[in-house]
Scaffold this motif. Structure first.
Motif, PDB file in Angstrom:
ATOM      1  N   LEU A 149       3.100   2.121  -3.551  1.00  0.00           N
ATOM      2  CA  LEU A 149       1.405   2.133  -4.234  1.00  0.00           C
ATOM      3  C   LEU A 149       1.040   3.869  -4.227  1.00  0.00           C
ATOM      4  N   GLU A 150       1.149   4.374  -3.210  1.00  0.00           N
ATOM      5  CA  GLU A 150       1.145   5.436  -2.391  1.00  0.00           C
ATOM      6  C   GLU A 150       2.132   6.782  -2.677  1.00  0.00           C
ATOM      7  N   ASP A 164      -5.740  -1.773  -0.275  1.00  0.00           N
ATOM      8  CA  ASP A 164      -5.457  -2.728  -1.245  1.00  0.00           C
ATOM      9  C   ASP A 164      -5.894  -2.927  -2.649  1.00  0.00           C
ATOM     10  N   PRO A 184       2.361   5.329  -7.643  1.00  0.00           N
ATOM     11  CA  PRO A 184       1.235   5.424  -8.242  1.00  0.00           C
ATOM     12  C   PRO A 184       1.799   4.816  -9.301  1.00  0.00           C
ATOM     13  N   TYR A 230       1.041  -1.276   0.158  1.00  0.00           N
ATOM     14  CA  TYR A 230       0.479  -0.168  -0.045  1.00  0.00           C
ATOM     15  C   TYR A 230       0.486   1.397  -0.276  1.00  0.00           C
ATOM     16  N   ASN A 288      -7.103  -1.087  -5.229  1.00  0.00           N
ATOM     17  CA  ASN A 288      -6.498   0.005  -6.553  1.00  0.00           C
ATOM     18  C   ASN A 288      -5.835  -1.551  -7.375  1.00  0.00           C
TER      19      ASN A 288
END
Length: 417
Positions: free
Chosen positions: A104-105, A221, A108, A101, A224
């Protein structure tokens, strides 16, 4: 005689001037009336205000040991149900759900994108050998090798590589310590009480959480699209090691679409399993988390229970008609049409079936445009929108007229302006 002639002409002239003035006045009045502001079109609206999903929660077959929780990412930000007496326990590689998480935060990815490329260092290569020596799950890397963010996430999530968790942590935060601090800060921000991260991989037994907290992270998660795509991969192919199978063997079979498992001697068998559930309102993922399963084949046992629980929470979803196509929600009164045909109905353009957990609600809010712009428009003109809101969703449906709204006649304007 001369005076009399002049007097008559003066009278005629004055009369003509008076008539001209009268005509001008009448013309001005007519012009004013023909272009005067029309009276407002009166709208009567009776949309629904709230609709609560009926029903009760399903009867879950909870594990007889450890703890468990279930979630539906599309319906709630947090776990929907769980076993009682939740308390923090070691979660092994399920900690990588938070690691992914944060990666990807910070960086992205869009579907189809590989993201930045990282060059492996000698320290990364040594970390791999150190993890192998401690019998940790890992994926081989070598100094100078180049791997994309997407490939590293594949190694992290499908092969549960502890060495990759550590190198991603250093990449994102600059150091392991800083990354762990970010993990705990994020847990606090998400109100995940009784959660503590001591490392990025979960190998450290001090990394603890409840099943409720892990289910909440897993649901976050799965919203996403890139994460969702990776954890649904049955095999992955990496440059140095070739094709590897997903550690979660059930992925790609039945309706299982992810997501992660973990095991250490401290945690026992742990699993987070997502299934794709079919419904009248469309398919949706359901998640179950099972922690601290002990005994022979504990990892397989945890995954089996989680798969059953995911199906059970999916079956508990209630599917209702939020609105129906052509549903009448009001009318528009048109003063110049008289008593016959003096109003036009307002209806909705389409149906919407909504998935809800028992007790959740849909709220409705109508937003109308200025009715004056509808004058002269044919049937089907958009008069506004009905906004439906329910957990994790907002939908807008057009409100339209069922008949044409002609402009008033000149005669009506003269009489009513």
């Amino acid at each position: 005689m001369h005076a009399s002639f002049l007097q008559r002409h003066r009278t005629v002239l004055l009369t003509m001037l008076a008539l001209g003035a009268l005509a001008l006045t009448i013309g001005t009045v007519f012009e004013f009336r023909l272009h005067a502001t029309l009276p407002p079109l009166k709208i009567s609206l009776n949309p629904p205000t709230m609709l609560v999903a009926a029903g009760t929660q399903p009867e879950f077959h909870w594990p007889t040991q450890g703890q468990a929780a279930v979630a539906i990412p599309s319906l709630a930000a947090n776990a929907l149900a769980s076993t009682p007496n939740q308390h923090p326990v070691p979660i092994a590689s399920l900690a990588k759900l938070m690691t992914a998480y944060l990666v990807l935060e910070r960086y992205p990815l869009a579907i189809g994108s590989q993201g930045p490329t990282l060059t492996m260092t000698s320290a990364d290569e040594q970390q791999y050998y150190d993890d192998v020596a401690e019998d940790q799950s890992s994926v081989e890397v070598t100094a100078g090798e180049q791997l994309s963010e997407y490939q590293l996430l594949q190694a992290l999530l499908t092969r549960s590589a502890n060495n990759v968790a550590q190198l991603l942590a250093s990449w994102v935060a600059g150091s392991q310590r800083s990354f762990v601090a970010q993990m705990n800060q994020t847990a606090t921000r998400l109100d995940l009480t009784n959660t503590h991260f001591a490392d990025a991989s979960g190998f450290n037994p001090a990394t603890k959480a409840t099943a409720q907290a892990v289910a909440t992270i897993a649901a976050m998660d799965m919203r996403n699209a890139v994460f969702d795509q990776i954890v649904d991969e049955h095999t992955v192919t990496l440059p140095l090691v070739g094709t590897l199978t997903n550690i979660v063997a059930r992925i790609g079979t039945a309706n299982v679409v992810g997501i992660k498992s973990g095991y250490t001697i401290w945690s026992g068998g742990c699993a987070a399993i997502a299934t794709e559930e079919q419904s009248p309102s469309g398919s949706f993922p359901a998640i179950a988390v099972v922690l601290n399963q002990q005994g022979p084949a504990s990892l397989h046992h945890a995954a089996s229970i989680a798969e059953q629980l995911a199906d059970e929470v999916g079956a508990g979803v209630v599917h209702i008609d939020g609105v129906r196509a052509h549903q009448r929600i009001g009318s528009l009164r048109i003063p110049w049409l008289g008593r016959v045909g003096s109003s036009v109905d307002l209806t909705l353009t389409r149906s919407l079936k909504v998935a809800l957990w028992p007790g959740q609600a849909i709220t409705y809010h109508a937003h109308l445009t200025s009715a004056t712009h509808l004058i002269g428009r044919p049937a089907g003109a958009v008069a506004g929108y009905l906004v439906l809101s329910w957990p994790m969703h907002t939908e807008r449906i057009a409100i339209v007229t069922t008949g044409a709204i002609p402009p008033p006649s000149r005669w009506w304007r003269l009489l009513h302006a």
